[in-house]
Design a protein around this motif. Structure first.
Motif, PDB file in Angstrom:
ATOM      1  N   SER A   1      46.761  85.111  -6.097  1.00 14.13           N
ATOM      2  CA  SER A   1      45.633  84.421  -5.605  1.00 14.13           C
ATOM      3  C   SER A   1      44.994  83.307  -6.687  1.00 14.13           C
ATOM      4  O   SER A   1      44.463  84.263  -7.639  1.00 14.13           O
ATOM      5  CB  SER A   1      44.713  85.076  -4.868  1.00 14.13           C
ATOM      6  N   ILE A   2      45.033  82.134  -6.827  1.00 18.37           N
ATOM      7  CA  ILE A   2      44.378  81.279  -7.863  1.00 18.37           C
ATOM      8  C   ILE A   2      42.946  80.766  -7.260  1.00 18.37           C
ATOM      9  O   ILE A   2      42.948  80.179  -6.166  1.00 18.37           O
ATOM     10  CB  ILE A   2      45.291  80.202  -8.102  1.00 18.37           C
ATOM     11  N   ILE A   3      41.997  80.917  -8.211  1.00 16.87           N
ATOM     12  CA  ILE A   3      40.653  80.418  -7.571  1.00 16.87           C
ATOM     13  C   ILE A   3      40.354  79.624  -8.845  1.00 16.87           C
ATOM     14  O   ILE A   3      40.147  80.171  -9.901  1.00 16.87           O
ATOM     15  CB  ILE A   3      39.599  81.656  -7.492  1.00 16.87           C
ATOM     16  N   VAL A   4      39.581  78.388  -8.680  1.00 17.78           N
ATOM     17  CA  VAL A   4      38.773  77.728  -9.531  1.00 17.78           C
ATOM     18  C   VAL A   4      37.561  77.468  -9.154  1.00 17.78           C
ATOM     19  O   VAL A   4      37.297  76.891  -7.823  1.00 17.78           O
ATOM     20  CB  VAL A   4      39.600  76.095  -9.528  1.00 17.78           C
ATOM     21  N   GLU A   5      36.674  77.761  -9.886  1.00 16.20           N
ATOM     22  CA  GLU A   5      34.894  77.667  -9.553  1.00 16.20           C
ATOM     23  C   GLU A   5      34.441  76.795 -10.419  1.00 16.20           C
ATOM     24  O   GLU A   5      34.627  77.074 -11.611  1.00 16.20           O
ATOM     25  CB  GLU A   5      34.671  79.070  -9.022  1.00 16.20           C
TER      26      GLU A   5
END
Length: 327
Positions: free
Chosen positions: A297-301
């Motif tokens: 899972s890739i998360i950019v925040e």
């Protein structure tokens, strides 16, 4: 939505050239001008805004009692908003489809692009963080329309009109002290400013600090954006919605923190303008193994918001149609 095999197939096929030709493109050179302040470790920023100076100073006679008056201030706060995006990638796609185009790196780059597109839209059209919004107030909702009135309406009722250069100069003069740091407008307005039949106005092309060509008007740089639409709606002569109409808006802005020490005083007044505030910068979290799937899972925040210090640092002219400008 998970990253599908069919999409991965596009990234690895016979004689595939590295790189992806962009088709979803909106440009905005705003971030070359907008300063950011980092408040890592805090959830909100707080500042004081001057409301009034109190009664004016007055001349007096010898031994006359001096009337007392006190200035008033208001405390302003703005919390960070959480801007996020996520994508799931199957391990098979990463390990079998990255011979030419790195699937993981491509996904992260695309997610970062999504974050920036959302930020730019929110910068102009966002509504204040609250029950109906998880974002932040954009320029349309930050500009003051009364006490002080920093808005010039080019249209009337629900009908817009072509830009008057006189009104444009009036908008610029609302911003003080000094002059605006930038004018912000869309491409349609740039075309109108640079049109041959009105070439005698003070429109020029210069280079910015990055060496790129940047238009300016009367010596003030112009930030050209694709995120201000030419479809804005006006109601009662002023901006009311991003779409549904045939008008646009233009802004005059002072950016950042500008401290000015007044002569004869050790106090410093911060003539703050529009300022970006972030909590540690944009983050790309390390891909983590999904619980029930073989993949990541890739998360950019990004924890981010925009504030307006002095209300005299932002002015708007709205209700502008794609029609010939008048002097």
């Amino acid at each position: 939505m998970s990253f599908l095999l069919a999409q991965a197939d596009f990234l690895t096929t016979n004689d595939l050239q590295a790189g992806i030709s962009e088709e979803t493109v909106e440009e905005d050179n705003l971030l070359r001008m907008l300063p950011f302040e980092d408040i890592a470790g805090f959830q909100q920023v707080e500042w004081n805004r001057e409301n009034s100076l109190g009664s004016l100073a007055a001349f007096r006679s010898v031994n006359e009692e001096i009337a007392e008056s006190a200035p008033t201030y208001s405390n302003q706060t703005q919390a960070l908003s959480i801007l996020s995006t996520r994508e799931e990638i199957d391990r098979f796609n990463v390990e079998t489809k990255s011979a030419v185009q790195n699937v993981l790196a491509t996904t992260i780059a695309t997610k970062a692009k999504q974050v920036m597109r959302t930020f730019h839209n929110e910068f102009y059209y966002g509504t204040a963080l609250g029950a109906s919004s998880k974002g932040f107030a954009g320029l349309h909702n930050l500009v003051s329309s009364s006490s002080p009135d920093m808005v010039i309406a080019e249209g009337s009722s629900a009908t817009g009109s072509g830009l008057s250069l006189l009104d444009m100069d009036k908008m610029m003069q609302l911003v003080k002290p000094g002059r605006p740091d930038a004018l912000i407008m869309n491409r349609t307005m740039i075309r109108r400013l640079s049109a041959p039949y009105i070439a005698n106005i003070q429109f020029n092309i210069a280079k910015d600090t990055f060496g790129d060509f940047l238009p300016d008007y009367s010596g003030i740089p112009i930030a050209v954006t694709d995120f201000i639409t030419q479809e804005e709606t006006i109601s009662g002569g002023t901006f009311s919605a991003k779409t549904g109409g045939a008008t646009t808006s233009m802004f005059a802005v002072k950016f950042g923190r500008g401290a000015a020490t007044h002569v004869g005083s050790d106090r410093v007044f911060n003539n703050d303008g529009v300022l970006g505030v972030q909590g540690g910068g944009m983050r790309v979290f390390p891909p983590h193994q999904m619980e029930k799937k073989s993949g990541w899972s890739i998360i950019v925040e990004w924890y981010v918001t925009v504030i307006l210090g002095s209300q005299l640092s932002l002015a708007r002219i709205d209700g502008i149609t794609d029609a010939a400008m008048t002097v």
